[in-house]
Motif scaffolding. Sequence first.
Motif, PDB file in Angstrom:
ATOM      1  N   SER A  92      71.923  -4.343 120.724  1.00  0.00           N
ATOM      2  CA  SER A  92      70.604  -4.116 121.322  1.00  0.00           C
ATOM      3  C   SER A  92      69.469  -4.625 120.453  1.00  0.00           C
ATOM      4  O   SER A  92      68.303  -4.550 120.877  1.00  0.00           O
ATOM      5  N   ARG A  93      69.752  -5.123 119.264  1.00  0.00           N
ATOM      6  CA  ARG A  93      68.706  -5.641 118.382  1.00  0.00           C
ATOM      7  C   ARG A  93      68.047  -6.866 119.013  1.00  0.00           C
ATOM      8  O   ARG A  93      68.688  -7.616 119.760  1.00  0.00           O
ATOM      9  N   PRO A  94      66.744  -7.079 118.748  1.00  0.00           N
ATOM     10  CA  PRO A  94      66.046  -8.222 119.376  1.00  0.00           C
ATOM     11  C   PRO A  94      66.706  -9.566 119.090  1.00  0.00           C
ATOM     12  O   PRO A  94      66.762 -10.422 119.979  1.00  0.00           O
ATOM     13  N   GLN A  95      67.192  -9.783 117.866  1.00  0.00           N
ATOM     14  CA  GLN A  95      67.797 -11.059 117.537  1.00  0.00           C
ATOM     15  C   GLN A  95      69.168 -11.266 118.184  1.00  0.00           C
ATOM     16  O   GLN A  95      69.719 -12.353 118.124  1.00  0.00           O
ATOM     17  N   MET A  96      69.710 -10.224 118.804  1.00  0.00           N
ATOM     18  CA  MET A  96      70.994 -10.335 119.487  1.00  0.00           C
ATOM     19  C   MET A  96      70.845 -10.424 120.997  1.00  0.00           C
ATOM     20  O   MET A  96      71.838 -10.400 121.724  1.00  0.00           O
ATOM     21  N   LYS A  97      69.617 -10.507 121.480  1.00  0.00           N
ATOM     22  CA  LYS A  97      69.384 -10.495 122.927  1.00  0.00           C
ATOM     23  C   LYS A  97      69.915 -11.767 123.566  1.00  0.00           C
ATOM     24  O   LYS A  97      69.507 -12.877 123.232  1.00  0.00           O
ATOM     25  N   GLY A 354      83.010 -11.854 114.709  1.00  0.00           N
ATOM     26  CA  GLY A 354      81.603 -12.129 114.960  1.00  0.00           C
ATOM     27  C   GLY A 354      80.811 -12.159 113.664  1.00  0.00           C
ATOM     28  O   GLY A 354      80.469 -11.103 113.119  1.00  0.00           O
ATOM     29  N   GLU A 355      80.488 -13.349 113.160  1.00  0.00           N
ATOM     30  CA  GLU A 355      79.783 -13.467 111.887  1.00  0.00           C
ATOM     31  C   GLU A 355      78.392 -12.844 111.967  1.00  0.00           C
ATOM     32  O   GLU A 355      77.966 -12.118 111.071  1.00  0.00           O
ATOM     33  N   LYS A 356      77.670 -13.142 113.026  1.00  0.00           N
ATOM     34  CA  LYS A 356      76.322 -12.600 113.170  1.00  0.00           C
ATOM     35  C   LYS A 356      76.369 -11.083 113.340  1.00  0.00           C
ATOM     36  O   LYS A 356      75.540 -10.355 112.784  1.00  0.00           O
ATOM     37  N   PHE A 357      77.334 -10.593 114.120  1.00  0.00           N
ATOM     38  CA  PHE A 357      77.499  -9.148 114.305  1.00  0.00           C
ATOM     39  C   PHE A 357      77.803  -8.483 112.972  1.00  0.00           C
ATOM     40  O   PHE A 357      77.245  -7.420 112.655  1.00  0.00           O
ATOM     41  N   LEU A 360      74.634  -8.323 110.726  1.00  0.00           N
ATOM     42  CA  LEU A 360      73.717  -7.277 111.175  1.00  0.00           C
ATOM     43  C   LEU A 360      74.261  -5.892 110.856  1.00  0.00           C
ATOM     44  O   LEU A 360      73.513  -4.987 110.489  1.00  0.00           O
ATOM     45  N   PHE A 361      75.563  -5.713 110.994  1.00  0.00           N
ATOM     46  CA  PHE A 361      76.181  -4.425 110.677  1.00  0.00           C
ATOM     47  C   PHE A 361      75.971  -4.083 109.205  1.00  0.00           C
ATOM     48  O   PHE A 361      75.599  -2.953 108.855  1.00  0.00           O
ATOM     49  N   LEU A 362      76.203  -5.058 108.322  1.00  0.00           N
ATOM     50  CA  LEU A 362      76.001  -4.820 106.891  1.00  0.00           C
ATOM     51  C   LEU A 362      74.533  -4.585 106.567  1.00  0.00           C
ATOM     52  O   LEU A 362      74.198  -3.758 105.723  1.00  0.00           O
ATOM     53  N   LYS A 363      73.662  -5.299 107.243  1.00  0.00           N
ATOM     54  CA  LYS A 363      72.234  -5.154 106.972  1.00  0.00           C
ATOM     55  C   LYS A 363      71.721  -3.793 107.414  1.00  0.00           C
ATOM     56  O   LYS A 363      70.892  -3.179 106.732  1.00  0.00           O
ATOM     57  N   SER A 379      71.403 -16.111 106.477  1.00  0.00           N
ATOM     58  CA  SER A 379      71.680 -16.586 107.825  1.00  0.00           C
ATOM     59  C   SER A 379      70.424 -17.120 108.467  1.00  0.00           C
ATOM     60  O   SER A 379      69.343 -16.573 108.281  1.00  0.00           O
ATOM     61  N   PRO A 380      70.518 -18.162 109.269  1.00  0.00           N
ATOM     62  CA  PRO A 380      69.348 -18.632 109.999  1.00  0.00           C
ATOM     63  C   PRO A 380      68.908 -17.671 111.078  1.00  0.00           C
ATOM     64  O   PRO A 380      67.813 -17.775 111.601  1.00  0.00           O
ATOM     65  N   ASP A 381      69.767 -16.723 111.443  1.00  0.00           N
ATOM     66  CA  ASP A 381      69.446 -15.789 112.509  1.00  0.00           C
ATOM     67  C   ASP A 381      68.865 -14.499 111.989  1.00  0.00           C
ATOM     68  O   ASP A 381      68.366 -13.693 112.758  1.00  0.00           O
ATOM     69  N   LEU A 382      68.937 -14.272 110.686  1.00  0.00           N
ATOM     70  CA  LEU A 382      68.437 -13.033 110.106  1.00  0.00           C
ATOM     71  C   LEU A 382      67.477 -13.352 108.980  1.00  0.00           C
ATOM     72  O   LEU A 382      67.739 -14.239 108.163  1.00  0.00           O
TER      73      LEU A 382
END
Length: 481
Positions: A92-97, A354-357, A360-363, A379-382
């Motif tokens: 549900s995070r904005p960067q995961m929309k 899921g690398e991005k997942f 975000l989980f670690l963050k 990451s370019p996404d975070l």
Amino acid sequence: MEDFYNFTSEGDLLTNYSTPYYLLPDATASYPGIYQEPQIPGEQEFEEVWTEEQQRQQEQTIYFAFITNGIMLNVVAILGIIGNIISMIILSRPQMKSSINYLLIGLARCDTVLILTSIFLFGLPPIYDYTHTELLRTYNAKIYPCVTPYIFPLALTAQTVSVYLTLTVTLERFVAVCHPLRARSLCTYGRARLYVTLIIVFSFLYNLIRFWEANVVQETIMEDGQNSTIYLVVASPLRSNPLYISLYIHWLYLIFIYFLPFTSLAFLNAAIYRQVRRANRERQRLSRLQRKEIGLATMLLCVVVVFFLCNVLALVNNLLESFYEILIDELIKLSNLLVTINSSVNFVIYVIFGEKFKRLFLKIFCSHSIWTTFGGRESPDLMTHDDSLVSNGDGRSFSVRGNTNNSIHMCRLHRSSTGVIRNGPSGFKATGFNKGGAANSIRVPRALSPGPCVYYPAKGQALKSSEWETEITTSTSLSQL
């Protein structure tokens, strides 16, 4: 999840797959967990031997149900609920929309409902049957029979939503991987919300009739010399109708819950697998977006494989029941456990593939030190560090990260710019540097560029040989600018 209500050919046996209830022909019923053996006049010795064997088998059945459903199912269910909640928070995070993540959020929600119903229907009763703890006595004798006619249709609705959301996720990946030109119009966030709504409405309407399958009756029995009131789940006239059992319970359930979804999933995932293998052979020629789509397809391919493995035993049980009238209690309990595992394990798959997942989980849930240690390259996404935005005076910008020593440790081009820093006499005229050359940091909440630190000459400007020698390529002190 197996069908909850089953009868013998005479229609006198009502069974749920955690605690049996025997509805006898003379309208008297036995208490859950107490078997009433048949009376055979003149065969006292044979009756005693038969009763001991039956009691031993019943004890083994109760112990098996306690291990598989009472312990394993409840442990998996609790872990699954925690994992699904974490998954919903991260997705549900904005960067995961995205459209696919909205579908996965819906899948996590319906899996959580399915897990809760599994605890009430299949997890708690075996604990009481084996331990006879007073904490579950009231639940097993009064609450459980009263809520079963309502919880079980809800469980089947959640199962139907889970099946068709899994199919929708696979279909979305099929379009994104095999027909990428059509993905922009078909795989949108708005369409994903529409798909989830339609699936929920269809699943509820399809299982609505299940709410009229069972009735609850009240009985008074003699227990320990005292009268006790218990509640029993009995079949309604609708559930006793042979046509209803054959058409809806057997055929429609097999077609809409197993044959149609399983066949579609097999076809779509075979096509996705071939495309993934072809893409892996040509990986050097793939764009970053294409590699991202292939990686996501690989992760969801694992989700579907787990779905197949956890539901194939339930399919076998339904085939045995529908065509051969064979019910194997141990296999039924194992299949219910596997269905619960399938609803609980997606979080583990997301973390592994899921690398991005995982980032975000670690963050979100781990400390900054752990994130720095295991997160690796930014990451370019975070955005994990503060950036400064500096203009080069010609409308283009690049980002730098500074410290208290007024030195640039990292220079990266802004995504929309191809600026250049040169030791020329013109200097910097834009805000961001004062007259003494010190930097005024302007923090902007945007992601870092994944590209390397490469600089290009300003468009329309020719560099002299002396300027090339003084061009900054690595790092420099702000006082020199």
